[in-house]
Scaffold this active site. Structure first.
Site, mmCIF file in Angstrom:
data_model
loop_
_atom_site.group_PDB
_atom_site.id
_atom_site.type_symbol
_atom_site.label_atom_id
_atom_site.label_comp_id
_atom_site.label_asym_id
_atom_site.label_seq_id
_atom_site.Cartn_x
_atom_site.Cartn_y
_atom_site.Cartn_z
ATOM 1 N N LYS A 138 17.477 34.797 -28.486
ATOM 2 C CA LYS A 138 17.304 36.111 -28.212
ATOM 3 C C LYS A 138 15.943 36.423 -29.529
ATOM 4 C CE LYS A 138 21.354 37.709 -26.238
ATOM 5 N NZ LYS A 138 20.653 38.522 -25.017
ATOM 6 N N GLU A 151 21.627 46.980 -28.018
ATOM 7 C CA GLU A 151 23.424 46.593 -28.121
ATOM 8 C C GLU A 151 22.873 45.135 -27.961
ATOM 9 O OE1 GLU A 151 21.717 44.688 -25.091
ATOM 10 O OE2 GLU A 151 20.636 46.694 -25.861
ATOM 11 N N SER A 189 21.686 27.593 -25.459
ATOM 12 C CA SER A 189 21.085 29.077 -25.955
ATOM 13 C C SER A 189 21.781 29.521 -26.814
ATOM 14 C CB SER A 189 21.245 30.279 -24.762
ATOM 15 O OG SER A 189 23.118 30.353 -25.220
#
Length: 409
Positions: free
Chosen positions: A100, A122, A388
């Site tokens: 991210k 969010e 990830s």
């Protein structure tokens, strides 16, 4: 239209209206159109701006910790058999523990360039929220993060981290109290505060230009993987596997390979099973609809009412998917499979016990899928799999699950 040569029809930019084929576009209140136009123009300009790209490269290298390693998981490979060679792209080793940060640094830097002093975000699993809060500190921005009340309970560690980083975590009690509802509230906030606020959207979803912009910021994953595979094996992988929720890690992983002869597999969350209503497999079980400003596959009833998504993984608990994934499914360039909650837990324990790497429950779906389907892959295949994020945030969920480490054996 299923050959890799035809993949050039979607590679690169969406059309001028933000569509990937019939998917994507902008389905938003009129009050957001000017902000989206401003964002689109700014991003197009900054993509060609050497100063911006130099700054972005600096922060990715010296702050986020790129490039991340590509690790050949020999113990896992031996356990799977058939001479398979599994290579793990270690996004879990990025600062903040997930992919991210690639996107939040890019968008945070963009927000600073266009003069926005506040960002909103969010989050479901909390990793995007932590990355957004981290980026806010880096660039001197204020930060509010919307998070479903259900996710706040199951991701308490990340909520605490966001608070330490100075972000305000705003609980959302509507609907399923998860990611979909947090996104709804973030959009409402943006409509009200559009002149001062940048909406730092966390996945390759939403109205144009977000799907393409987030994909571009995350494509560093695939570009590095391509170079690393060539250096380690002198060839590209035969197969690439990544988990898919909204789809940012997968599209970033896959995109640099769309014109190559590489099999691409995305793994959605099957929850308690596709034959139940408790899953988050929008590509496998959804129908075409509109959600959060985009046209894509959506879990919805015949009347178009959005259904609740369900997954043990908060980051995959979303009832739609990015529009580029929708087109990749329709054209057949990417195959989309599923893994259940139980298979994700198996994947978590398998990688932990064999390699000493605790993955987040999101990529654990991809590992669980690989373990279940290994016998169906051609012998001696080279498989690149995107880890990830790391599993710290999910330890309480895993600890209270019915499957423990012994049952993984």
């Amino acid at each position: 239209m299923k050959s890799t040569e035809q993949s050039k029809k979607w590679k690169g930019k969406p059309d001028a209206t933000g569509h990937f084929g019939i998917f994507g576009g902008r389905f938003v209140p009129e009050t957001l159109i000017n902000a989206l136009d401003q964002l689109t123009a700014a991003y197009r300009s900054l993509k060609r701006d050497r100063k911006f790209q130099k700054e972005l490269a600096y922060y990715l290298a010296h702050y986020a910790g790129r490039p991340t390693p590509l690790y050949e998981a020999q113990n896992l490979s031996r356990a799977l058999g058939r001479g398979l060679r599994v290579f793990l792209k270690r996004e879990d080793l990025c600062h903040t523990g997930a992919h991210k940060i690639n996107n939040t640094i890019g968008q945070g830097l963009l927000a600073r360039y266009i003069g926005k002093k506040r960002i909103i975000a969010e989050t479901g699993a909390g990793q995007h929220g932590v990355a957004a809060a981290t980026t806010a500190r880096l660039f001197g921005l204020s930060c509010d993060v919307y998070m479903g009340a259900e996710d706040i309970q199951r991701q308490a560690l990340n909520v605490y981290k966001m608070g330490l980083l100075g972000a305000r975590v705003i609980p959302v009690y509507s609907g399923s109290k998860t990611l979909k509802d947090a996104t709804n509230e973030a959009i409402r906030d943006w409509v009200t505060n559009v002149d001062t606020t940048h909406y730092l959207l966390g996945s390759a979803v939403g109205p144009h230009p977000y799907p393409a912009m987030v994909r571009d910021f995350q494509s560093v994953i695939g570009r590095e993987t391509k170079m690393q595979m060539r250096k380690m094996t002198r060839t590209l992988p035969d197969i690439m596997v990544a988990c898919v929720g909204g789809g940012s890690n997968a599209i970033g992983f896959f995109h640099p390979f769309l014109d190559d002869r590489v099999k691409l597999i995305g793994v959605e969350a099957a929850g308690k099973g596709l034959n139940t209503k408790h899953h988050a497999a929008s590509l496998r079980k959804g129908t075409i609809g509109v959600l959060h400003g985009m046209k894509s596959f959506v879990l919805q009833d015949p009347n178009g009412q959005v259904q609740l998504a369900d997954s043990i993984s908060a980051g995959l608990d979303y009832p739609s998917v990015g529009p580029e994934h929708a087109l990749l499914k329709e054209t057949g360039r990417v195959r989309y499979e599923t893994a259940t909650d139980e298979e994700a837990l198996l994947g978590f324990h398998l990688l932990t016990l064999l390699e000493g790497i605790m993955p987040a429950l999101e990529p654990a779906h991809a590992i669980g899928y690989l373990a279940r389907r290994a016998r169906s892959f051609p012998r001696a295949s080279k498989i690149a799999l995107c880890i990830s994020g790391r599993g710290d945030k999910d330890l309480e969920v895993v600890r209270h699950s019915k499957m423990n480490s012994r049952s993984a054996h």
